[in-house]
Motif scaffolding. Structure first.
Motif, PDB file in Angstrom:
ATOM      1  N   UNK A  28      38.716  39.392  51.665  1.00  0.00           N
ATOM      2  CA  UNK A  28      37.073  39.534  51.748  1.00  0.00           C
ATOM      3  C   UNK A  28      36.520  40.073  50.324  1.00  0.00           C
ATOM      4  N   UNK A  29      37.071  40.866  49.652  1.00  0.00           N
ATOM      5  CA  UNK A  29      36.685  41.329  48.294  1.00  0.00           C
ATOM      6  C   UNK A  29      36.904  40.278  47.442  1.00  0.00           C
ATOM      7  N   UNK A  66      43.098  44.317  39.411  1.00  0.00           N
ATOM      8  CA  UNK A  66      42.138  43.297  38.924  1.00  0.00           C
ATOM      9  C   UNK A  66      40.846  43.218  39.517  1.00  0.00           C
ATOM     10  N   UNK A  67      41.077  43.596  40.970  1.00  0.00           N
ATOM     11  CA  UNK A  67      39.678  43.308  41.746  1.00  0.00           C
ATOM     12  C   UNK A  67      38.549  44.368  41.644  1.00  0.00           C
ATOM     13  N   UNK A  68      39.203  45.712  41.428  1.00  0.00           N
ATOM     14  CA  UNK A  68      38.229  46.657  41.136  1.00  0.00           C
ATOM     15  C   UNK A  68      37.700  46.625  39.659  1.00  0.00           C
ATOM     16  N   UNK A  69      38.540  46.235  38.710  1.00  0.00           N
ATOM     17  CA  UNK A  69      37.919  45.995  37.572  1.00  0.00           C
ATOM     18  C   UNK A  69      37.153  44.865  37.338  1.00  0.00           C
ATOM     19  N   UNK A  70      37.420  44.054  38.070  1.00  0.00           N
ATOM     20  CA  UNK A  70      36.194  42.745  37.995  1.00  0.00           C
ATOM     21  C   UNK A  70      34.989  43.117  38.791  1.00  0.00           C
ATOM     22  N   UNK A  71      35.186  44.035  39.833  1.00  0.00           N
ATOM     23  CA  UNK A  71      33.734  44.369  40.491  1.00  0.00           C
ATOM     24  C   UNK A  71      33.122  45.099  39.504  1.00  0.00           C
ATOM     25  N   UNK A  72      33.592  46.094  38.831  1.00  0.00           N
ATOM     26  CA  UNK A  72      32.989  46.974  37.805  1.00  0.00           C
ATOM     27  C   UNK A  72      32.418  46.058  36.818  1.00  0.00           C
ATOM     28  N   UNK A 125      30.699  53.056  39.383  1.00  0.00           N
ATOM     29  CA  UNK A 125      31.062  54.104  38.447  1.00  0.00           C
ATOM     30  C   UNK A 125      32.462  53.815  37.911  1.00  0.00           C
ATOM     31  N   UNK A 126      32.593  54.121  36.740  1.00  0.00           N
ATOM     32  CA  UNK A 126      33.911  53.995  36.172  1.00  0.00           C
ATOM     33  C   UNK A 126      34.927  55.244  36.231  1.00  0.00           C
ATOM     34  N   UNK A 127      35.788  55.214  36.795  1.00  0.00           N
ATOM     35  CA  UNK A 127      36.817  56.309  37.309  1.00  0.00           C
ATOM     36  C   UNK A 127      38.244  56.398  36.380  1.00  0.00           C
ATOM     37  N   UNK A 128      38.578  57.459  36.271  1.00  0.00           N
ATOM     38  CA  UNK A 128      40.182  57.642  35.602  1.00  0.00           C
ATOM     39  C   UNK A 128      41.217  56.629  36.105  1.00  0.00           C
ATOM     40  N   UNK A 129      41.023  56.512  37.480  1.00  0.00           N
ATOM     41  CA  UNK A 129      41.863  55.368  38.196  1.00  0.00           C
ATOM     42  C   UNK A 129      41.926  54.206  37.882  1.00  0.00           C
ATOM     43  N   UNK A 130      40.616  53.603  37.598  1.00  0.00           N
ATOM     44  CA  UNK A 130      40.249  52.496  36.924  1.00  0.00           C
ATOM     45  C   UNK A 130      40.828  52.241  35.426  1.00  0.00           C
TER      46      UNK A 130
END
Length: 609
Positions: A222-223, A298-304, A321-326
């Motif tokens: 979905x994402x 890659x998905x979370x970075x693309x969402x950012x 919000x940018x996080x250390x995990x990202x």
């Protein structure tokens, strides 16, 4: 009463039970344990533990400090490899051959390897399969036939924003089985005719609503589908800004549901592992393949990236919000280079992060005017100077052989343009009361800092246009939404800079550097040449609408720059300030397919400004 099978002897537990710290009970056959049989996992002995225990039995004196240290290191390596290495989950076999199934892997899968796709009649179902969404047969060709739309997306669209790894091994059969919603979305965004896309978009929205809301499902499929639609959406240009903003909020919520912005807590992972034999369902799976791990990162970075761009274009929500995990995810992708296009993707994310930091500074500065704002502007300007230096260092690190370097250069110039416009916005200078100028409207003579920021913006626009002209016309067809947003904002800002009324500003110098009408002519020529490409055999595609916008804007500019005398410009709505890039109301209502919108926007200068 039958006696239950005995537990494995100390040190003889299987790998999965040992890692989960569970009781390992062997079946009567002795070939597997009851827990592995229940979870459909391969039961394997923990060889390193067995060897270490046997070694200690026969050599009691060998329990030295170095041996214990080696044992601890072995345990840590096993835990690390459990995340990085696992078996590729098997999928259901289909007698009709409608899907290419994943074969079990007996060897280690490296980050640089794509999943192996093939058919297997003996493959067993994965214990945690991805949800399968209903998809109509017309969305993709029958199995065994080439998918022209998938090939077009892979070759002409994805290289400009490569947040997906769709190598040649990623067949349509695999996507139909494991990523049906993503495949549906790919067929939607590759439908270039606006009229033909409407039907697919309605089906896209129905499927998304049923899955995300009616069934409350959250999956990587979905994402990825929502992110793909947002990246190549034409809705912001055709009156669909509301849909885009809501889809962006949904994508962010899926990132949170899937725990992609930060890992689940260790306690939650251990509890799930002990009670259910698996990791937290809303967190990273401890047995997921490296390919799946990189797919989620890659998905979370693309969402950012997309949330940052849509926030600037529409001004309706904040970026993720940018996080250390990202940041860790970005480093992993950069180090592994599992996909050839990862270098471009990493550079795009790093550029966007600099732009977002400038945007965060501007938002912090909002709300104060006059002396207080001026007093707080010096640290902000120093911070922007640091961002500009970091941007130039990042640009110098780009490899000359990087693919799509022209696309990366356009983004770099836009990021610096945004930084300079942020500097213009926050560098207020208090004026004496007798000047009779309201600072809330940001009018009056330009100070040195603001003057410098504006002239840098002229240079950025010129560089952006030079990179735009270098892109082959055939490649313009597949550019994502944020690319065209940059073009519109760059031309709009050039209009402001060419007509800014201020005693310190030289409009003629701007026109000598980047002439507004000549620029629009050149952009129109590039768009018209692109419209002749064989893929665009329709009259309602995005490039036609963009040509219509530039043509109307050219008429407005020609009427004011060439026909109207210079002394009468004030009567035609020329302003003494430039609005922030994300505070132009006409962008949020843009509908290039509606002539009434053009009349309202261009016929009323105060609306268009």
């Amino acid at each position: 009463m039958e006696r239950s099978p005995p537990s494995s002897a100390y040190g003889q537990a299987c790998t999965h039970c040992y890692k989960a710290k569970c009781r390992c009970v062997r079946t009567r056959s002795g070939e597997t344990c009851e827990r592995c049989l229940r979870l459909n996992k391969r039961c394997e002995p923990t060889e390193t533990v067995r060897r270490r225990n046997n070694h200690n039995v026969h050599n009691p004196q060998a329990s030295s400090v170095s041996d214990r240290r080696i044992a601890r290191l072995e345990d840590k390596m096993e835990n690390l490899l459990s995340v990085m290495q696992s078996f590729i989950g098997s999928a259901r076999a289909s007698s009709s051959g409608h899907a290419s199934l994943v074969t079990p892997a007996s060897t280690t899968l490296n980050f640089g390897e794509a999943p192996v796709f093939g058919t297997s009649s003996t493959a067993t179902a994965s214990p945690n399969p991805e949800p399968i969404y209903a998809a109509h047969q017309y969305l993709s060709p029958p199995t065994g036939q080439p998918d022209a739309q998938l090939d077009f997306f892979r070759a002409r669209m994805l290289p400009s924003f490569p947040f997906l790894d769709l190598g040649p091994a990623m067949t349509i059969g695999y996507l139909r089985q494991h990523r049906p919603f993503l495949l549906h979305t790919i067929h939607t965004v590759t439908t270039l005719s606006n009229q033909a896309r409407l039907a697919r978009t309605e089906e896209f929205k129905r499927t998304l609503f049923n899955s995300a809301f009616s069934n409350a499902e959250s999956s990587i499929d979905l994402l990825l589908g929502v992110l793909t639609y947002l990246a190549w959406s034409t809705d912001p240009f055709l009156g669909g800004a509301d849909l885009v903003s809501r889809l962006m909020v949904l994508a962010i919520s899926l990132v949170y549901d899937l725990r992609l912005f930060k890992p689940s807590s260790l306690d939650a992972q251990l509890m799930m592992a002990i009670t259910q034999g698996r990791a937290d369902g809303n967190g990273p799976d401890l047995t997921e393949t490296p390919y799946a791990l990189l797919e989620r990162q890659r998905a979370v970075l693309a969402c950012f990236f997309l949330s940052s761009n849509i926030s600037s274009h529409l001004g309706r929500q904040d970026a993720l919000r940018w996080t250390p995990h990202m940041a860790d995810a970005l480093r992993v992708i950069e180090i592994t280079e599992a996909c050839p296009s990862d270098r471009l993707f990493v550079s795009q994310i790093r550029l966007q992060l600099l732009k977002q930091r400038a945007d965060d500074l501007r938002r912090q500065d909002e709300g104060g005017i006059g002396t207080d704002a001026a007093a707080g502007s010096a640290p902000g300007l120093l911070y922007l100077k640091t961002l500009r230096r970091q941007l130039h260092e990042l640009q110098s690190s780009f490899s000359p052989d990087l693919q799509n370097m022209d696309i990366l250069n356009t983004q770099a110039q836009y990021v610096e343009l945004y930084i300079n416009q942020t500097g213009y916005s926050i560098s207020h200078e208090p004026l004496p009361p007798e000047a009779g100028i309201l600072m809330g409207n940001r009018t009056g003579p330009l100070g040195f800092q603001r003057l410098e920021c504006l002239w840098r913006s002229v240079e950025n626009i010129k560089s952006w246009l030079d990179s735009f002209y270098s892109i082959p016309c055939a490649r313009l067809i597949g550019q994502p939404f944020h690319f065209w947003s940059q073009m519109i904002l760059s031309v709009t800002l050039l209009k402001y800079l060419s007509t800014l009324k201020d005693p310190d500003w030289d409009c003629q110098a701007v026109r000598n550097t980047v002439h507004l009408i000549s620029t629009m002519d050149s952009v129109l020529q590039r768009l018209e040449l692109s419209c002749r490409e064989p893929e665009l055999q329709c009259d309602d595609h995005l490039l036609k609408y963009l040509s219509k916008l530039i043509s109307r804007c050219r008429g407005w500019a020609e009427a004011r720059l060439n026909v109207v005398p210079q002394t009468s410009l004030d009567t035609h709505g020329e302003l003494h300030h430039i609005p922030d890039l994300d505070q132009m109301g006409w962008l949020q209502s843009m509908d290039l397919g509606d002539d009434q919108w053009f009349e309202d926007a261009l016929g009323m200068p105060k609306t268009f400004y």
